[in-house]
Each structure stands twice: as C-alpha cells, then as structure tokens.
Design a protein around this motif. Sequence first.
Motif, short mmCIF file in Angstrom:
data_model
loop_
_atom_site.label_atom_id
_atom_site.label_comp_id
_atom_site.label_asym_id
_atom_site.label_seq_id
_atom_site.Cartn_x
_atom_site.Cartn_y
_atom_site.Cartn_z
N ASN A 148 -5.08 4.72 -2.82
CA ASN A 148 -4.26 5.73 -3.39
C ASN A 148 -2.86 5.70 -2.60
N PHE A 149 -2.24 4.53 -2.99
CA PHE A 149 -0.74 4.54 -2.55
C PHE A 149 0.30 4.55 -3.83
N LYS A 150 1.44 4.66 -3.16
CA LYS A 150 2.54 4.97 -4.16
C LYS A 150 2.84 3.90 -4.96
N THR A 151 3.43 4.16 -6.28
CA THR A 151 3.66 3.05 -7.32
C THR A 151 4.84 2.20 -6.72
N LEU A 152 4.97 0.98 -7.23
CA LEU A 152 6.26 -0.14 -6.77
C LEU A 152 7.33 0.51 -7.06
N SER A 153 7.68 1.16 -8.27
CA SER A 153 9.13 1.78 -8.59
C SER A 153 9.42 3.10 -7.68
N GLU A 154 8.29 4.00 -7.29
CA GLU A 154 8.64 4.87 -6.45
C GLU A 154 9.17 4.39 -4.96
N VAL A 155 8.32 3.37 -4.56
CA VAL A 155 8.67 2.87 -3.15
C VAL A 155 10.06 2.01 -3.34
N LEU A 210 15.45 -6.41 -0.99
CA LEU A 210 14.88 -5.47 -0.60
C LEU A 210 13.89 -5.32 -1.73
N ASN A 211 14.13 -5.15 -2.85
CA ASN A 211 13.17 -4.91 -4.07
C ASN A 211 12.18 -6.15 -4.00
N GLN A 212 12.67 -7.27 -3.77
CA GLN A 212 11.68 -8.66 -3.90
C GLN A 212 10.74 -8.57 -2.56
N GLN A 213 11.16 -7.94 -1.49
CA GLN A 213 10.37 -7.79 -0.44
C GLN A 213 9.17 -6.83 -0.68
N ILE A 214 9.59 -5.65 -1.20
CA ILE A 214 8.79 -4.65 -1.45
C ILE A 214 7.72 -4.87 -2.61
N GLU A 215 8.16 -5.83 -3.73
CA GLU A 215 7.17 -6.13 -4.51
C GLU A 215 5.92 -7.20 -3.99
N GLN A 216 6.48 -7.96 -3.23
CA GLN A 216 5.66 -8.83 -2.34
C GLN A 216 4.65 -8.06 -1.60
N ALA A 217 5.21 -7.11 -0.73
CA ALA A 217 4.28 -6.28 0.04
C ALA A 217 3.54 -5.62 -1.13
N TYR A 218 3.73 -4.99 -2.33
CA TYR A 218 3.04 -4.37 -2.97
C TYR A 218 1.90 -5.12 -3.62
N ILE A 219 2.22 -6.60 -3.79
CA ILE A 219 1.16 -7.62 -4.21
C ILE A 219 0.20 -7.88 -3.15
N SER A 220 0.83 -8.05 -1.93
CA SER A 220 -0.13 -8.38 -0.76
C SER A 220 -1.19 -7.20 -0.73
N LEU A 221 -0.55 -6.16 -0.61
CA LEU A 221 -1.59 -4.91 -0.39
C LEU A 221 -2.55 -4.90 -1.62
N ALA A 272 -5.67 -5.51 5.18
CA ALA A 272 -5.29 -4.25 4.24
C ALA A 272 -4.59 -2.91 4.81
N VAL A 273 -4.85 -2.77 6.18
CA VAL A 273 -4.41 -1.60 6.81
C VAL A 273 -2.93 -2.11 7.11
N LEU A 274 -2.87 -3.12 7.66
CA LEU A 274 -1.36 -3.61 7.91
C LEU A 274 -0.31 -3.75 6.83
N ASN A 275 -0.98 -4.17 5.59
CA ASN A 275 -0.27 -4.14 4.42
C ASN A 275 0.15 -3.03 3.92
N GLU A 276 -0.92 -1.99 4.06
CA GLU A 276 -0.39 -0.52 3.74
C GLU A 276 0.63 0.04 4.73
N GLN A 277 0.68 -0.23 5.90
CA GLN A 277 1.55 0.09 6.75
C GLN A 277 2.80 -0.27 6.29
N ILE A 278 2.95 -1.60 6.06
CA ILE A 278 4.23 -2.23 6.00
C ILE A 278 4.76 -1.64 4.50
#
Length: 397
Positions: free
Chosen positions: A205-212, A316-327, A386-392
């Motif tokens: 249960n993680f935050k939405t992409l737009s929220e982050v 920054l938005n691209q990095q967050i989107e990549q982190a979201y997909i990786s997660l 998964a834990v690392l990607n969630e932390q990122i």
Amino acid sequence: MYRICKAAQHLHQFFAPFQKRCGTGSAPGEKAKYPNLNASISQGILAVNGNNGLNVNGIPSQNIAASSSMTLYRAGYIRNNEASKNLLVQMADLSVQEDQNNITLNITQAYLNILMAEENIVALQEILTTTKTQLKQGDQLYKAGSISKLNYLQIQAQVAQDEYNLVAAQNNLRTYIVNLKQILQLPTDYDFQIVKPESITVDENFKTLSEVQNMAQNQRPEVKYGELNIENSKTNLKMAQPSILPTLSLTGSISSNYVYNNGNYFNQLRNNFFLPIGLSLGIPIYNNRIYRIAIEKSKIEIQQANLDLLNTKTVLNQQIEQAYISLQNSVLQYESASRQMDLNKQSYDIVTAQMKLGSIDYVQLQQQRLTYIQSIQNFLQAKYSAVLNEQIYEFYA
C-alpha cells in the motif's frame, strides 16, 4: 515495513554543524554597506623644487596617512549584494542536503545487503543441516547395501557443496559489512554491529505516483536550489543595473608628515596634520559597453536559471516514475517468488521423506534440492529488491 531511519539520523547529525555554519552569522554582502579603512606609512628622502630645479638633498622624511570611504547611494546595489550572498549561502546548504540524500540512499542499500546476506546464511544453514542428516541416513543405507556407492558419494558431495555455499554467503556478509563501514568512514578496527529489525515485510500500500511527484516538487532540495537560483539571477540583474547610474560616496582621509632636522617630531606631526572630508559623485559616461553587456548577460542568466529549474523538475518526475514502475515490478516478483519458494519447500520436504523410505533415487532428490535452493535465492533477491525500491520511492516523498 521497517523504516531505515537510524543511518539517516546519524547522517543528519554529521551534516548539522556544517549546515548551522552555513545558515547563521552575517553574510559577506553585509560588509559592503560599511566604510572601508586603509592606512599607510612611508619613509623617504626629501626632494625640494627650488630655483635650480629639483634638488634631492638627502634629508629623511616620513609620511603617515589613513583614508576611508563609504558608499551612500548606488541604486540598491548594496542591498541586493547582501541579498545575493544570503541566497548563495542557502543554495550551498541545499547542495549539502542533496548530497546527504544521496549518501543516505547508499547507506540504505548497503544496510539491506547485510540483512539479505544474514537471512541467506540462515537458510543455507538449515539446508546444510538437512543434507548432513541425509548423509547419516545414506551412510546407514550404504552399509546395509540399500544404495550404491555412487549415490553415497553424491550425498557426500552434496554436503561439501552446501558447506561451500555457506562459506561463500558468509564471505559476502563480511564484504557488505566492510562496504557499509567505508561509507560511514568508520575505522578499520571499529567493532561494528548493525541493529536488526524485528521483521522486514513488503508493504504493497504505497502512495500514488502523482502524490509523490507533487510532494517531491514542493520539498526536494534540488528543486528549491533551482528556485533560489532564479531568485539569485534576478538579484544579480538588480546589481548590474546600478553600474550605469551615478554613485554617491562619503570620503575622508587623515595625514601628516615629518622632515628630519626641521623641528620636534611630534610638533611637526601636529602642525602638518591634514583632514579633508567630503562627498564624491561618480558618474559613468562611457565604458565600452561593458556594463550594458553585463546587464544583458544577467537577463540571459535568468532565462537559463528558469530552464535549469524546468529541467530539474522534469528529470525528478522521470526518476520518480521509474522508481514507481520498479517498485510495482519488484512487488509482483516478490509475490511470485514467495509462492514459488513455498511450493518448492513442500516438494523438497516430500522428496526428502520419500528418500528416507527408499521410494525415489538420489538424482530426483538432488534435482528438487537445487530447485529449492534457487527458489530461496530468488525470493531473497525479490524481497530485498522490493524493500529497497520502496525505500527509494518513499524517499522522494
């Protein structure tokens, strides 16, 4: 999920003194609004211009002087110069925060590598215990003539392989500990022990992409740095504009001199005392368009700062989107690997029980054992990924 916070807290304490030094005290620009003061003392030979021209008579002389000036008006230059220096201090502090974020992520990854290696060691120890039990049973079956010598040797080789895997895992753990000590810059002989969490689970249960993304745009230091850079560029323009306008200054000096063999030293200094004070108005007339060019360059720097901020936000938005997909991908892999390991564990237990009864041969047991070991490795990799990607991902927020 267990939050990796201790390392970040210690890191914040490490950077805090530097940040405090950057954020307090008078800025360099404040000094520009105060008067300057210069002093001089000179010793020479007196030269007199008489009827016969310039005559150097070799009489020693001495001159003592001090001068000071203070800018009274320069169309806001002093105020903007002070503001620019304060902005540069804030930008330097934000650069420290950005480096702190990068180091914190490195610490987090090194810490999770240690936890993964320790969990892998526990799993390999359990497997080694099982294979040693199988070796005892195989020894009894071989002596009873129930299995061939080849199968008995294969069980012994299996134990040796499991011991090798355990040693390799322990070596990896030592390497990961050294890596974390080096990141933290701890001495070689430092007794280093990490604090283990009670459990590590993957929170789906993680935050939405737009929220982050919105949260990151409002608080990340690289974005704030870009915003201050725009403000500083505008301030630099305000500093460049007064260069083509008049400057009003208050000036003053004090001086006296002494000539050898011309009376008492202190009497001469008192009688030759000179103290002019006045106002100076500097009016720029022509300077090869140097100041005009500086103004135009300042305008271009404002445009460049706006483009830099836009690029920072886009990256920054691209990095967050990549982190979201990786997660998302790592969570799905974790769920699949978890089911796979559970099924292979059940199959391995069944095959081990059948081996005791002699209903299957060693080849089938070995195949299922290798499958089970591989599923453990896949599960641990997927879990900590998964834990690392969630932390990122959460770190961006």
